[in-house]
Each structure stands twice: as C-alpha cells, then as structure tokens.
Design an enzyme around this catalytic site. Structure first.
Site, PDB file in Angstrom:
ATOM      1  N   LYS A 242     -57.017 -29.546   0.704  1.00 17.58           N
ATOM      2  CA  LYS A 242     -55.624 -29.895   1.012  1.00 17.58           C
ATOM      3  C   LYS A 242     -54.796 -28.618   0.941  1.00 17.58           C
ATOM      4  O   LYS A 242     -54.659 -28.010  -0.122  1.00 17.58           O
ATOM      5  CB  LYS A 242     -55.066 -30.940   0.043  1.00 17.58           C
ATOM      6  CG  LYS A 242     -53.663 -31.409   0.443  1.00 17.58           C
ATOM      7  CD  LYS A 242     -53.109 -32.438  -0.500  1.00 17.58           C
ATOM      8  CE  LYS A 242     -51.819 -33.033   0.068  1.00 17.58           C
ATOM      9  NZ  LYS A 242     -50.843 -32.041   0.504  1.00 17.58           N
ATOM     10  N   LYS A 395     -55.374 -38.382  -1.672  1.00 16.38           N
ATOM     11  CA  LYS A 395     -55.204 -36.981  -2.057  1.00 16.38           C
ATOM     12  C   LYS A 395     -55.327 -36.837  -3.567  1.00 16.38           C
ATOM     13  O   LYS A 395     -54.902 -37.705  -4.330  1.00 16.38           O
ATOM     14  CB  LYS A 395     -53.854 -36.439  -1.572  1.00 16.38           C
ATOM     15  CG  LYS A 395     -52.662 -37.205  -2.071  1.00 16.38           C
ATOM     16  CD  LYS A 395     -51.379 -36.694  -1.418  1.00 16.38           C
ATOM     17  CE  LYS A 395     -50.174 -37.534  -1.857  1.00 16.38           C
ATOM     18  NZ  LYS A 395     -48.926 -37.113  -1.175  1.00 16.38           N
TER      19      LYS A 395
END
Length: 524
Positions: A242, A395
C-alpha cells in the site's frame, strides 16, 4: 469537473419532458419549481435521523417531488457538495446572514448562485463573490443561509452519504438500487444517474457501460487489524504493498491517454511521464488502476503532498478494468491479475498470492521497510466493485497514537447540534506552549460528546464565530495514519486522518506529545 459531468449527462438524456411528480404545495414556489427550503428541511431531518432506512425514505419522498430539471442539483446538494464541485469559496466569504422571514428561493436559484460564483475570476474576485452571496442572503432565511455556507465550504455533514442518496434515488424512481449504483459508478456521476433513472428508467441505466475516457469511481478498501485477521476473513488473497501516493486511473484508446484521480479529476497534464509509460505499453485500449508515487534523490518515497515535485515519478499498476476491447471489471480478481501479468513492460504493484499469515506479514514488513504505508489484502474471487468500500479489499497499516492538547472546539451540526464537536488539537512546542497540528470530529461517541461539551465550556476563554477557544488543559489520545507538511498550521505539520480514542485525565498539558513527535510521522 462535476459541472462538466452534469453537462455530459444533459447531452445524453436531452431536454427532459415537463413531467411533474407528486406535488407538495408547501415546497413549491409560485412558478412550480421546488423551493430550496425543501432541501434545507430534508437535510436537517436526515442529519437528525440515526436510522439509514429512515434517511432513505425521507430523501426518496423529497426526490420524488423535485422537478426533473432540478434533480441533479438536489441530488448533488444532498450528497454534500454543489453539482459544480468546489468553487474556491472559503469560510470567511461563504458565511452569510439570512434575513428573509419566509422561504422564496428555489433549487434553481441555488444552482444559479453557484454557477455565478464559479464563473467569477480576476482581481477583486473575493469581494465580488461576497457581494453575490450577501445578495443571495438577503433573500434567504437564516436556515437557508447556513445551508449554503456549509454546502460551499464542504461542511454539510448530514449523514446523507452517496450510498444513502443512491438508495433514495432508486426508491424515488422505482428502479433497483444495485442498478443505480452500477450506473453511478461507471459514469462517476450520481446526479446525472438520477436524471437518467427519472427519464429513462432501468433500461437507460442498464445501457450505461464502462467507457474509455469516462473515469469510474475507484474500488476502496476497508480496514483490518492485522494480516492474519484479513487472511482469516478472505482465505487466499493477493497481498500487495500500500503506497502513499496519487491514486490514478489511466484510460487509453489508440494514442490518446487520460489520467484521473480517485476524485475523478483529470491530471493528465501534470503527469507526462506516466502518460508516456502507458503509451509505451503494447496495447490498443485499456483502463488501468494504480498508484503514482514520487521518489526522493535517495530513492525513498516522497510524502504524498510532495509527490508531483519529486525528482522521479513512478507508476505501479494493480488492476485492469478494460483491455483491448474487453471489459474485465466483472471478472474475479485472479483473472484480472492474470490479464495484467500479460501486459509487457507494465510495472505491477509488488505483492504475492498467499493464504499464509507469515508470508503475508513478510510482505507487510517489506513494504514498511521500503517506506510505504502497509499492505492491501484482496479477495481473489472479487469483481471490481467500483465506488464501494466493501470487505473484499482490506488494508493493514500500523496505527500511531498521540496525546495532544485541546485548544478549541467547533459547534456541531445535524445530530451534533448544540454539542461541541470538532476538536482543535495541539502538540507541545519547543517552548512548552501547545502548537496546533490539526482537527478531528471522528471517533466521538454520544456519551463522549456530552462529556466534552460540559468540560470544554467550563474551560472557555473566548469565542470566534462557531469556534469556542478553551484553556489548554485537556489531553486527548488520538489515532493517526501519519502526518504531512502543511503551511496551514504554525508548526508546519498536520495530522492525517486523526480520530479520538479516549481522553487522558491522568495527563496534564505539559505531558502531551511534542511537535517533534508529530514531525517524526512525516512520510520518509
């Protein structure tokens, strides 16, 4: 950009017929147009309603009455922003007094106001905007004036998020919510979708497809506490880095490339190197989803706000929605990743497919060691659910906490009317005095809101408009995703995505975290 999307839809659906929906005499002006007071009243009622179902019902009842030629304006306002997008009007300019004793302004009057403000430019623009706004305020009731101020400044927090409004549009127009959602995500234009649903029904919505050059709302990720938890929920998944960069959607047809942000803004001119990279791929047509980051001279990632000024810009692609004439967004991620892997010369997002928590943790550690935010876990069987923050993507990012001092607080609106809500937060400066580093209204329960309102009013030292300044005594623990450089605050740094975890009655202001501790969270 929002204005351009509305214009595009107007060209598609044409001039709507003079159809009128169930009338509400108390909401109509003498011309038959709907009074703006209808929007204002609905906004207030929805903000005070905790039930999502009740919100949808109230909004659907209103939208069923809005004339077709005002529907896009009303839907956009209920989502919390004008259909024209942000027009560069700050709080000081937008704050107007309403002096009318009874409503007379229509939704069309509101739209013309924003059109006029958006068209103004050049020397003296703020004074001109101020004069136009106050002339509007002379015809507005106090409630209408407050609504306009919040709408223009992005402060219209009424609990009517796009998902709620989508459902209300579907209910008002008699079409399935899933069909409305899909058309809105593919067009990137919920107000225009509402007009299409009203004038063309389901058939018109079903005809909306993925079009190269028309950005779609990006698929988003929810949060997981850990890699192990995420893989436990998803099973085998793609575990990918990410990055803290610019989310970019690349559309290519032949030799023409357009790049769009997650907010669907066109930034093609700002990223010529990325355009060249897409053109270098051996493709005729594609829609790619990825992240662009800036690299400093030492090779480490630059902070998000510094990306465009970095010496090197690099694009990492992690999804493909269309490839050489074929739409892929309904295919499972495993198939889309396979298609992405077949594109020669394309830089893919680092990651791996795994169901093993230890292997996933190794990907996370590698991402953090390289200076990035964390990882995203993606279900291999998931289609591309554009515009949604579901559970198919999760996430995982380290959580940072800071103990900060409350310097001031803003009065809330909607369900928080009458309560002190938005906290002004300060870190301990070099001389011991607190220095403001950000604001937050997130993470506050009803119980905590009531408690902090009483405690902060007891510490009040002055007021400035909607802000109550307080003695810097209360320490609050906040979770943050990090920090970024900012010229807005005197310390030159601002919190990113701060949310309240708890107050710290065991600490005094002198024990709050320092400005250096906040600066230590800067990317890179």
């Amino acid at each position: 950009m929002a204005h351009q999307r509305t214009q595009r839809w107007a060209r598609v659906v044409g001039t709507p017929p003079g159809r009128r929906w169930p009338s509400g005499a108390d909401r109509r002006g003498h011309t038959g147009a709907m009074l703006m007071a209808g929007l204002v009243d609905a906004s207030a009622r929805v903000a005070a309603t905790p039930s999502r179902t009740a919100k949808v019902q109230q909004l659907a009842a209103l939208l069923a009455e809005v004339p077709t030629d005002e529907l896009a304006v009303g839907v956009a306002a209920l989502c919390g922003a004008p259909r024209q997008g942000r027009v560069g009007v700050g709080w000081a300019t937008a704050r107007i007094d309403g002096t009318a004793s009874a409503p007379s302004l229509t939704i069309g009057d509101l739209d013309r106001l924003v059109d006029d403000l958006a068209a103004m430019s050049g020397p003296g623009v703020q004074a001109a905007r101020r004069a136009r706004l106050q002339a509007f305020g002379d015809r507005a009731t106090p409630a209408e004036a407050q609504f306009v101020t919040r709408l223009l400044t992005g402060e219209l927090r009424q609990g009517a998020l796009a998902g709620v409004v989508e459902q209300a549009v579907a209910k008002a127009c008699g079409v399935p919510a899933t069909v409305v959602r899909r058309a809105a995500m593919l067009s990137g234009d919920l107000p225009g979708t509402a007009v299409l649903a009203r004038t063309g029904g389901r058939a018109a919505l079903d005809a909306v497809g993925l079009a190269v050059g028309v950005p779609v709302q990006p698929m988003l990720a929810s949060t997981s506490a850990s890699v192990a938890d995420g893989l436990g929920a998803l099973g085998e998944a793609s575990v990918e880095w990410k990055l803290d960069g610019i989310r970019v959607q690349a559309h290519r047809r032949g030799d023409r490339v357009r790049l769009y942000t997650r907010n669907l803004n066109d930034i093609t001119a700002q990223l010529p190197g990325v355009v060249d990279g897409v053109l270098a791929l051996g493709l005729r047509e594609c829609v790619l989803d990825g992240e662009v980051i800036g690299l400093r001279e030492d090779g480490r990632p630059a902070a998000f706000q510094d990306a465009l000024a970095a010496p090197v810009l690099v694009a990492h692609w992690f999804d493909v929605l269309r490839l050489d004439g074929d739409d892929l967004l309904d295919l499972p991620l495993s198939d889309r990743l396979g298609a992405l892997a077949g594109v020669d010369g394309l830089r893919r997002m680092p990651g791996m497919r795994t169901s093993d928590a230890a292997a996933g943790e190794a990907v996370l550690e590698a991402a953090l060691a390289a200076g990035h935010e964390g990882v995203v876990l993606k279900a291999l069987d998931s289609p591309y659910a554009a515009g949604r923050r579901g559970k198919a993507w999760l996430k995982v990012k380290p959580v940072h906490t800071l103990d900060l001092v409350v310097l001031g607080v803003e009065w809330g609106s909607g369900r928080r009317q009458g309560l002190l809500s938005n906290l002004h937060l300060g870190a301990r400066g070099p001389d011991g005095d607190p220095v403001m580093v950000g604001k937050t209204f997130k993470g506050l329960t009803d119980e905590l809101l009531g408690w902090q309102t009483a405690e902060l009013l007891a510490r009040e030292v002055g007021r400035e408009g909607h802000i109550v300044w307080v003695r810097p005594e209360l320490v609050v623990e906040v979770a943050v995703d990090g920090a970024q450089r900012s010229s807005r605050y005197p310390g030159g740094v601002a919190l990113r995505f701060a949310r309240v975890r708890r107050y710290r009655p065991d600490k005094v202001a002198a024990e709050a975290d320092s400005l250096d501790a906040v600066r230590a969270l800067l990317a890179g």
